[in-house]
Design a protein around this motif. Structure first.
Motif, mmCIF file in Angstrom:
data_model
loop_
_atom_site.group_PDB
_atom_site.id
_atom_site.type_symbol
_atom_site.label_atom_id
_atom_site.label_comp_id
_atom_site.label_asym_id
_atom_site.label_seq_id
_atom_site.Cartn_x
_atom_site.Cartn_y
_atom_site.Cartn_z
ATOM 1 N N ALA A 122 10.545 -15.328 74.869
ATOM 2 C CA ALA A 122 11.475 -14.818 73.864
ATOM 3 C C ALA A 122 10.764 -13.761 73.037
ATOM 4 N N ILE A 123 11.379 -12.605 72.926
ATOM 5 C CA ILE A 123 10.846 -11.545 72.079
ATOM 6 C C ILE A 123 11.644 -11.549 70.786
ATOM 7 N N ASP A 124 10.920 -11.590 69.685
ATOM 8 C CA ASP A 124 11.538 -11.709 68.368
ATOM 9 C C ASP A 124 10.895 -10.697 67.428
ATOM 10 N N ASP A 125 11.648 -10.284 66.419
ATOM 11 C CA ASP A 125 11.124 -9.339 65.425
ATOM 12 C C ASP A 125 11.114 -9.902 64.015
ATOM 13 N N ILE A 126 11.993 -10.872 63.724
ATOM 14 C CA ILE A 126 12.245 -11.204 62.321
ATOM 15 C C ILE A 126 12.272 -12.700 62.010
ATOM 16 N N ASN A 127 11.926 -13.552 62.959
ATOM 17 C CA ASN A 127 11.942 -15.001 62.731
ATOM 18 C C ASN A 127 13.306 -15.447 62.196
ATOM 19 N N HIS A 128 14.355 -15.093 62.922
ATOM 20 C CA HIS A 128 15.719 -15.359 62.460
ATOM 21 C C HIS A 128 16.262 -16.729 62.870
ATOM 22 N N LEU A 129 15.590 -17.430 63.771
ATOM 23 C CA LEU A 129 16.045 -18.758 64.182
ATOM 24 C C LEU A 129 15.275 -19.831 63.413
ATOM 25 N N SER A 130 15.892 -20.962 63.217
ATOM 26 C CA SER A 130 15.211 -22.044 62.490
ATOM 27 C C SER A 130 14.122 -22.688 63.343
ATOM 28 N N HIS A 131 14.264 -22.607 64.678
ATOM 29 C CA HIS A 131 13.264 -23.200 65.570
ATOM 30 C C HIS A 131 13.299 -22.473 66.916
ATOM 31 N N TYR A 132 12.128 -22.317 67.520
ATOM 32 C CA TYR A 132 11.990 -21.649 68.812
ATOM 33 C C TYR A 132 11.375 -22.626 69.810
ATOM 34 N N SER A 133 11.840 -22.543 71.078
ATOM 35 C CA SER A 133 11.286 -23.446 72.088
ATOM 36 C C SER A 133 11.030 -22.778 73.436
ATOM 37 N N PRO A 134 10.776 -21.473 73.484
ATOM 38 C CA PRO A 134 10.457 -20.864 74.778
ATOM 39 C C PRO A 134 9.039 -21.231 75.215
ATOM 40 N N ASP A 135 8.688 -20.854 76.416
ATOM 41 C CA ASP A 135 7.311 -21.037 76.877
ATOM 42 C C ASP A 135 6.373 -20.108 76.113
ATOM 43 N N VAL A 136 6.854 -18.884 75.861
ATOM 44 C CA VAL A 136 6.072 -17.882 75.128
ATOM 45 C C VAL A 136 6.998 -17.211 74.116
ATOM 46 N N LEU A 137 6.509 -17.069 72.898
ATOM 47 C CA LEU A 137 7.210 -16.339 71.845
ATOM 48 C C LEU A 137 6.364 -15.126 71.489
ATOM 49 N N LEU A 138 6.963 -13.946 71.524
ATOM 50 C CA LEU A 138 6.254 -12.701 71.246
ATOM 51 C C LEU A 138 6.911 -11.965 70.087
ATOM 52 N N ARG A 156 3.609 -20.984 73.535
ATOM 53 C CA ARG A 156 2.464 -20.113 73.266
ATOM 54 C C ARG A 156 2.970 -18.961 72.399
ATOM 55 N N VAL A 157 2.377 -18.763 71.241
ATOM 56 C CA VAL A 157 2.845 -17.770 70.282
ATOM 57 C C VAL A 157 1.903 -16.566 70.297
ATOM 58 N N LEU A 158 2.483 -15.393 70.539
ATOM 59 C CA LEU A 158 1.736 -14.133 70.565
ATOM 60 C C LEU A 158 2.259 -13.267 69.423
ATOM 61 N N LEU A 159 1.446 -13.088 68.399
ATOM 62 C CA LEU A 159 1.889 -12.370 67.207
ATOM 63 C C LEU A 159 0.998 -11.184 66.899
ATOM 64 N N GLY A 160 1.628 -10.077 66.546
ATOM 65 C CA GLY A 160 0.901 -8.912 66.073
ATOM 66 C C GLY A 160 0.851 -7.759 67.046
ATOM 67 N N PRO A 161 0.371 -6.614 66.573
ATOM 68 C CA PRO A 161 0.385 -5.380 67.369
ATOM 69 C C PRO A 161 -0.557 -5.383 68.574
ATOM 70 N N ARG A 162 -1.485 -6.328 68.654
ATOM 71 C CA ARG A 162 -2.334 -6.335 69.846
ATOM 72 C C ARG A 162 -1.533 -6.753 71.086
ATOM 73 N N PHE A 163 -0.311 -7.234 70.884
ATOM 74 C CA PHE A 163 0.560 -7.624 71.994
ATOM 75 C C PHE A 163 1.713 -6.633 72.198
ATOM 76 N N VAL A 164 1.604 -5.448 71.621
ATOM 77 C CA VAL A 164 2.675 -4.476 71.682
ATOM 78 C C VAL A 164 2.989 -4.081 73.135
ATOM 79 N N LEU A 165 4.274 -3.885 73.403
ATOM 80 C CA LEU A 165 4.737 -3.487 74.733
ATOM 81 C C LEU A 165 4.968 -1.971 74.722
#
Length: 168
Positions: A122-138, A156-165
């Motif tokens: 799941a690719i997210d920008d704003i933490n708009h859901l109350s809970h996330y359950s994917p294998d990877v959150l980016l 597995r949570v991947l946060l920040g610009p080092r993970f930019v696509l």
């Protein structure tokens, strides 16, 4: 990213019109192009009104399944799961990854895809859901590490610009 298993199928579920969603689709295109360069196959399932975006996906050698309705319309999830099964049948030994990118794809949508046997990124920008359950959150944004994400223990949570696509 190699630890995530870059083989088999990558399916992107993102929507775009001329007014909204193009950025989501383009960053997913960057990921899909990388996936292809690593030897995998990439497909898009989209509610897509732009012929130029359609041409961009197809000219990159990726499959495209167009949807008439977008989530939360019940037909969207049903048709998405149908198309995912067709893609999975092309390479049944390796479980496909599904990238979900869009604010309208809620936890229920993501859980339905996981429950059908697919890996979910799941690719997210704003933490708009109350809970996330994917294998990877980016979340690739510069302030992503400051957001208090609530996730399952397996996520597995991947946060920040080092993970930019980025596209090449």
């Amino acid at each position: 990213m190699r630890k995530l298993g870059l083989s088999g199928n990558l399916v992107v579920r993102a929507d775009a019109t001329s007014e909204i969603g193009t950025g989501h689709l383009m960053r997913c295109l960057a990921l899909a192009q990388y996936w292809q360069r690593q030897g995998g196959s990439a497909f898009f399932i989209c509610n897509l009104s732009s012929d130029s975006l359609r041409q961009r996906i197809e000219s990159a050698g990726m499959g495209l399944f167009r949807l008439e309705k977008s989530h939360p319309d019940p037909l969207d999830l049903k048709r998405t799961l149908f198309e995912l099964e067709k893609v999975q049948d092309r390479n049944p030994r390796i479980r496909s990854w599904v990238v979900v990118d869009g604010y309208h794809f809620d936890a229920e949508f993501q859980n339905a895809i996981r429950s059908a046997g697919f890996h979910v990124l799941a690719i997210d920008d704003i933490n708009h859901l109350s809970h996330y359950s994917p294998d990877v959150l980016l979340n690739q944004n510069i302030d992503a590490e400051k957001l208090p994400y609530s996730c399952e223990s397996h996520t597995r949570v991947l946060l920040g610009p080092r993970f930019v696509l980025l596209r090449p």
